[in-house]
Design a protein around this motif. Structure first.
Motif, PDB file in Angstrom:
ATOM      1  N   LYS A 116     -31.254  -6.633  14.651  1.00 53.73           N
ATOM      2  CA  LYS A 116     -30.258  -7.789  14.681  1.00 53.73           C
ATOM      3  C   LYS A 116     -28.938  -7.147  15.006  1.00 53.73           C
ATOM      4  CE  LYS A 116     -28.105 -11.272  11.610  1.00 53.73           C
ATOM      5  NZ  LYS A 116     -28.202 -11.592  10.332  1.00 53.73           N
ATOM      6  N   THR A 157     -15.544  -0.796   6.115  1.00 58.68           N
ATOM      7  CA  THR A 157     -15.946  -1.505   5.001  1.00 58.68           C
ATOM      8  C   THR A 157     -15.853  -2.816   5.450  1.00 58.68           C
ATOM      9  OG1 THR A 157     -15.529  -2.121   2.830  1.00 58.68           O
ATOM     10  CG2 THR A 157     -13.663  -1.253   3.810  1.00 58.68           C
ATOM     11  N   GLY A 207     -16.620  -9.133   6.162  1.00 59.35           N
ATOM     12  CA  GLY A 207     -16.630  -9.995   7.276  1.00 59.35           C
ATOM     13  C   GLY A 207     -17.961 -11.190   7.141  1.00 59.35           C
ATOM     14  N   VAL A 267     -12.597  -4.798   7.366  1.00 56.01           N
ATOM     15  CA  VAL A 267     -13.026  -5.788   8.227  1.00 56.01           C
ATOM     16  C   VAL A 267     -13.288  -7.100   7.538  1.00 56.01           C
ATOM     17  CG1 VAL A 267     -14.105  -6.681  10.137  1.00 56.01           C
ATOM     18  CG2 VAL A 267     -14.051  -4.243   9.873  1.00 56.01           C
ATOM     19  N   LYS A 305     -13.192 -11.533   7.537  1.00 58.03           N
ATOM     20  CA  LYS A 305     -14.049 -12.759   8.258  1.00 58.03           C
ATOM     21  C   LYS A 305     -13.602 -13.228   9.308  1.00 58.03           C
ATOM     22  CE  LYS A 305     -17.093 -16.806   7.282  1.00 58.03           C
ATOM     23  NZ  LYS A 305     -18.309 -16.386   7.499  1.00 58.03           N
TER      24      LYS A 305
HETATM   25  N1  COA Z   1     -16.813 -12.268  10.588  1.00 53.96           N
HETATM   26  C1  COA Z   1     -17.396 -13.147  10.550  1.00 53.96           C
HETATM   27  N2  COA Z   1     -18.799 -13.007  10.380  1.00 53.96           N
HETATM   28  C2  COA Z   1     -19.306 -11.894  10.302  1.00 53.96           C
HETATM   29  C3  COA Z   1     -18.442 -10.947  10.224  1.00 53.96           C
HETATM   30  C4  COA Z   1     -17.166 -10.758  10.353  1.00 53.96           C
HETATM   31  N3  COA Z   1     -16.486  -9.779  10.469  1.00 53.96           N
HETATM   32  N4  COA Z   1     -19.181  -9.683   9.845  1.00 53.96           N
HETATM   33  C5  COA Z   1     -20.603 -10.065   9.888  1.00 53.96           C
HETATM   34  N5  COA Z   1     -20.676 -11.398  10.215  1.00 53.96           N
HETATM   35  C6  COA Z   1     -21.623 -12.114  10.062  1.00 53.96           C
HETATM   36  C7  COA Z   1     -22.773 -11.598  10.767  1.00 53.96           C
HETATM   37  O1  COA Z   1     -22.849 -11.768  12.307  1.00 53.96           O
HETATM   38  C8  COA Z   1     -24.074 -12.273  10.037  1.00 53.96           C
HETATM   39  O2  COA Z   1     -23.973 -13.595  10.500  1.00 53.96           O
HETATM   40  P1  COA Z   1     -25.441 -14.127  11.377  1.00 53.96           P
HETATM   41  O3  COA Z   1     -26.464 -13.864  10.563  1.00 53.96           O
HETATM   42  O4  COA Z   1     -24.800 -15.550  11.685  1.00 53.96           O
HETATM   43  O5  COA Z   1     -25.371 -13.307  12.565  1.00 53.96           O
HETATM   44  C9  COA Z   1     -23.600 -12.517   8.556  1.00 53.96           C
HETATM   45  O6  COA Z   1     -21.922 -12.222   8.649  1.00 53.96           O
HETATM   46  C10 COA Z   1     -23.883 -11.170   7.999  1.00 53.96           C
HETATM   47  O7  COA Z   1     -23.837  -9.927   8.248  1.00 53.96           O
HETATM   48  P2  COA Z   1     -24.129  -8.719   7.444  1.00 53.96           P
HETATM   49  O8  COA Z   1     -25.961  -8.968   7.088  1.00 53.96           O
HETATM   50  O9  COA Z   1     -23.392  -8.636   6.337  1.00 53.96           O
HETATM   51  O10 COA Z   1     -24.331  -7.654   8.607  1.00 53.96           O
HETATM   52  P3  COA Z   1     -23.138  -6.465   8.917  1.00 53.96           P
HETATM   53  O11 COA Z   1     -23.745  -5.718  10.087  1.00 53.96           O
HETATM   54  O12 COA Z   1     -21.949  -7.330   9.705  1.00 53.96           O
HETATM   55  O13 COA Z   1     -22.733  -5.739   7.667  1.00 53.96           O
HETATM   56  C11 COA Z   1     -23.174  -4.319   5.980  1.00 53.96           C
HETATM   57  C12 COA Z   1     -23.745  -4.822   7.088  1.00 53.96           C
HETATM   58  C13 COA Z   1     -24.045  -3.231   5.348  1.00 53.96           C
HETATM   59  C14 COA Z   1     -21.742  -3.587   6.257  1.00 53.96           C
HETATM   60  C15 COA Z   1     -22.852  -5.528   4.865  1.00 53.96           C
HETATM   61  O14 COA Z   1     -23.982  -6.113   4.770  1.00 53.96           O
HETATM   62  C16 COA Z   1     -22.225  -5.218   3.702  1.00 53.96           C
HETATM   63  O15 COA Z   1     -22.798  -4.664   2.834  1.00 53.96           O
HETATM   64  N6  COA Z   1     -21.155  -5.496   3.600  1.00 53.96           N
HETATM   65  C17 COA Z   1     -20.323  -5.288   2.341  1.00 53.96           C
HETATM   66  C18 COA Z   1     -19.326  -4.068   2.455  1.00 53.96           C
HETATM   67  C19 COA Z   1     -18.666  -4.073   1.121  1.00 53.96           C
HETATM   68  O16 COA Z   1     -19.004  -4.272   0.047  1.00 53.96           O
HETATM   69  N7  COA Z   1     -17.612  -3.439   1.077  1.00 53.96           N
HETATM   70  C20 COA Z   1     -16.536  -3.476   0.079  1.00 53.96           C
HETATM   71  C21 COA Z   1     -16.109  -2.197   0.044  1.00 53.96           C
HETATM   72  S1  COA Z   1     -14.792  -2.190  -1.270  1.00 53.96           S
END
Ligand code: COA
Length: 564
Positions: free
Chosen positions: A390, A485, A488, A509, A511
């Motif tokens: 994905k 981090t 989004g 990053v 949303k």
């Molecule tokens: N803006 C809008 N949508 C966003 C986005 C953003 N910046 N980033 C991701 N998305 C969307 C993705 O496209 C996906 O949508 P879709 O299924 O319609 O395509 C959805 O959000 C979920 O994405 P995700 O599974 O989170 O994948 P990712 O590659 O963006 O992120 C990780 C992967 C591992 C970073 C994420 O799952 C994660 O764990 N994030 C949390 C990190 C965290 O807790 N940080 C805090 C530290 S203090």
């Protein structure tokens, strides 16, 4: 019979030195080598010893005076001359009757600073006449000072005290000094308050002094030799004079409960001075002296333990020079349940606190126009399904950060503050923060600059899954130069991430959202991605941080440039 001058001895080459503390008062009996006053050169504090045993009859210096070798600082009567008419002649008596002398010592030691009219106003505790009597304790000579404010009252009404116990502490702009009890007894009335200004002769408090038949007095007086032995170290430990006899300082345990606010701290002037110089809050120091009195060793042990805690990053909520957070009893507000922290949670908490306290953080915000990037990403959906990968925004962010790190290598460093060196890294490994049910984990993608978007998409998904399944190996969480981090997928418009030390920057990053963007002639609906770059301001300056986010914004705004 004749008085002898007390002169400043050889000062080991020091010229004029300042008197910082008077350790004796007129009327005090001293032994040879007993410290008389403390002087301070630019290199050290030194105690000037008494040239012999005797009674101090005059002091000609005060705190703040400058003295040099040969200066007269006071007068003294040689030992034996002042000890009462029923004693035999001076030198002979002291040589032939050591026991007599031993009895005198505690008495003279126990009344150093507060002798106003020494023999008159003081009852001799060894004489027993029965019952009790009331005494009003007056302020003794204050080494030439007047109107000195009381900073602490060390006793309370109803306290039973012994001779030489500190009654009040006064502090001038030059010195802190305790006024000791001239004799033991029960405090019946305190006649002063904190903040009152004292001068010699002012009334301090009323004491009921026990005479014959009083149990406590009996305990003290019955075996005179023993009483002398006991009184001496206690009186000595009360101030700087006792430093060789101070008992070993107690371990300053981090679980030590400091006294309640406003509670009294018992310590001598030299110890207070030391604590002040070292910036130690005396209310946090556990005293190992008599009656929990704080000794010099206690201050040193405390400061050492604080330094150790700081070097180890401090425990959560304590150490690092900041007061810990006191928890109320939550059960008073409703039902509660306590659960042990997981190891990961406690490690994360410690790391977060360490980073937050060690790194001067600044966060730079920027919006990147990812309208085109998202269009491209979505166009890859079918291709992704074929590959079983994905494509999310994350691989684009990884690639853009790798390029920015290469362009601005001041972000790809760590600081070695001990060796005063900057460690430049010739590799680009990037950590990704992954939210897992067990807490935050940061697996690391190596050589991001050498990998394509699909490879990055596959690897980040695999590492994120491993993190959620608790299958990450330690090596997979090490070696990052920078961290991303991404919240989004969840939401939010901006945040201030904490730098994952020893890295010097982290990209947060938020949303992406459609926003009206002015293109010079009209507003265009554009998908804007909020970026929050926190950085270590010791390593990176603000202009470079703005450059870094500008580079990211430009790369994400036109992903063709990622190919260049
Ligand atoms: N803006 C809008 N949508 C966003 C986005 C953003 N910046 N980033 C991701 N998305 C969307 C993705 O496209 C996906 O949508 P879709 O299924 O319609 O395509 C959805 O959000 C979920 O994405 P995700 O599974 O989170 O994948 P990712 O590659 O963006 O992120 C990780 C992967 C591992 C970073 C994420 O799952 C994660 O764990 N994030 C949390 C990190 C965290 O807790 N940080 C805090 C530290 S203090």
């Amino acid at each position: 019979m004749s008085e002898q001058e007390i002169k400043v001895p050889d000062l080991g080459g020091a010229e004029e030195v300042e008197v910082i503390e008077l350790l004796v008062s007129v009327g005090d009996s001293v032994e040879a080598e007993d410290p008389l006053l403390t002087i301070e050169t630019d290199k050290a504090s030194v105690e000037l010893p008494s040239p012999g045993a005797g009674k101090i009859t005059k002091l000609t210096v005060k705190v703040g005076d400058k003295v040099k070798e040969g200066d007269v600082i006071g007068m003294m009567e040689a030992s034996g001359e002042s000890s009462g008419s029923d004693e035999t002649e001076g030198a002979d008596a002291s040589e032939n009757e050591p026991e007599e002398k031993a009895e005198e010592k505690p008495q003279s030691k126990s009344s150093p600073k507060s002798q106003d009219e020494p023999e008159q106003s003081k009852p001799a505790p060894k004489k027993k006449s029965g019952g009790t009597r009331k005494e009003t304790v007056l302020v003794p000579p204050l080494d030439g000072m007047e109107n000195v404010p009381i900073i602490e009252i060390n006793v309370s009404e109803g306290d039973t005290i012994e001779a030489d116990d500190a009654l009040v502490t006064v502090e001038s702009d030059k010195a802190t000094m305790e006024i000791p009890a001239p004799y033991g007894g029960k405090v019946t009335k305190i006649l002063v308050a904190e903040g009152d200004k004292l001068s010699e002769g002012d009334k301090l408090l009323e004491l009921t002094v026990a005479e014959e038949g009083d149990e406590e007095d009996d305990k003290q007086d019955e075996p005179p030799a023993e009483s002398g032995e006991e009184a001496k170290p206690e009186a000595k430990a009360d101030d700087d004079k006792g430093k060789q006899k101070e008992p070993a300082a107690q371990e300053q345990s981090s679980t030590y409960e400091p006294p309640a606010p406003g509670a009294k701290v018992h310590a001598g002037p030299a110890v207070r001075k030391l604590a002040r110089e070292m910036g130690a809050d005396m209310t946090h120091i556990k005293g190992s002296g008599p009656k929990s009195r704080i000794l010099k060793d206690d201050v040193q042990v405390y400061v050492k333990s604080q330094l150790q805690q700081t070097q180890q990053g401090g425990s959560v909520g304590t150490g690092s020079g900041i007061p810990g957070v006191k928890l109320p009893d939550f059960s008073q507000f409703g039902d509660i349940e306590r659960e042990a922290m997981s190891r990961m949670m406690s490690v994360t908490a410690t790391n977060m606190q360490r980073s937050w306290l060690n790194v001067p953080h600044v966060t730079q915000f920027e919006d990147a126009d990812i309208t085109d990037m998202e269009a491209f990403r979505k166009s890859q959906k079918a291709a992704g399904e074929k590959k079983g990968v994905k494509m999310t925004p994350l691989p684009f962010l990884l690639k853009a950060c790798a390029t920015a790190l290469a362009e601005l290598p001041q972000f790809n460093v760590s600081l070695d503050m001990e060796r005063k060196e900057v460690v430049h890294k010739r590799y680009i490994h990037i950590g990704i923060a992954v939210d897992t049910p067990n807490g935050l984990m940061v697996p690391v993608i190596r050589d991001v600059d050498q990998k394509g978007l699909w490879e990055l998409a596959a690897e980040s998904a695999e590492l994120a899954q491993k993190a959620r399944d608790k299958k990450l190996k330690p090596a997979e969480m090490q070696g990052a130069c920078f961290t991303i981090t991404s919240l989004g997928g969840i939401g939010g418009t901006a945040f201030t991430p904490i730098v994952n030390t020893p890295e010097v920057a982290i990209l947060g990053v938020s949303k992406a959202a459609m926003k009206p963007v002015w293109d010079g002639s009209e507003f265009q609906p554009r998908l804007m991605l909020p970026l929050s770059l926190s950085y270590d301001h010791r390593a990176v300056n603000g202009a470079d941080a703005a450059r870094f986010t500008a580079v990211l914004s430009q790369l994400l705004g036109d992903i063709r440039s990622l190919l260049l």
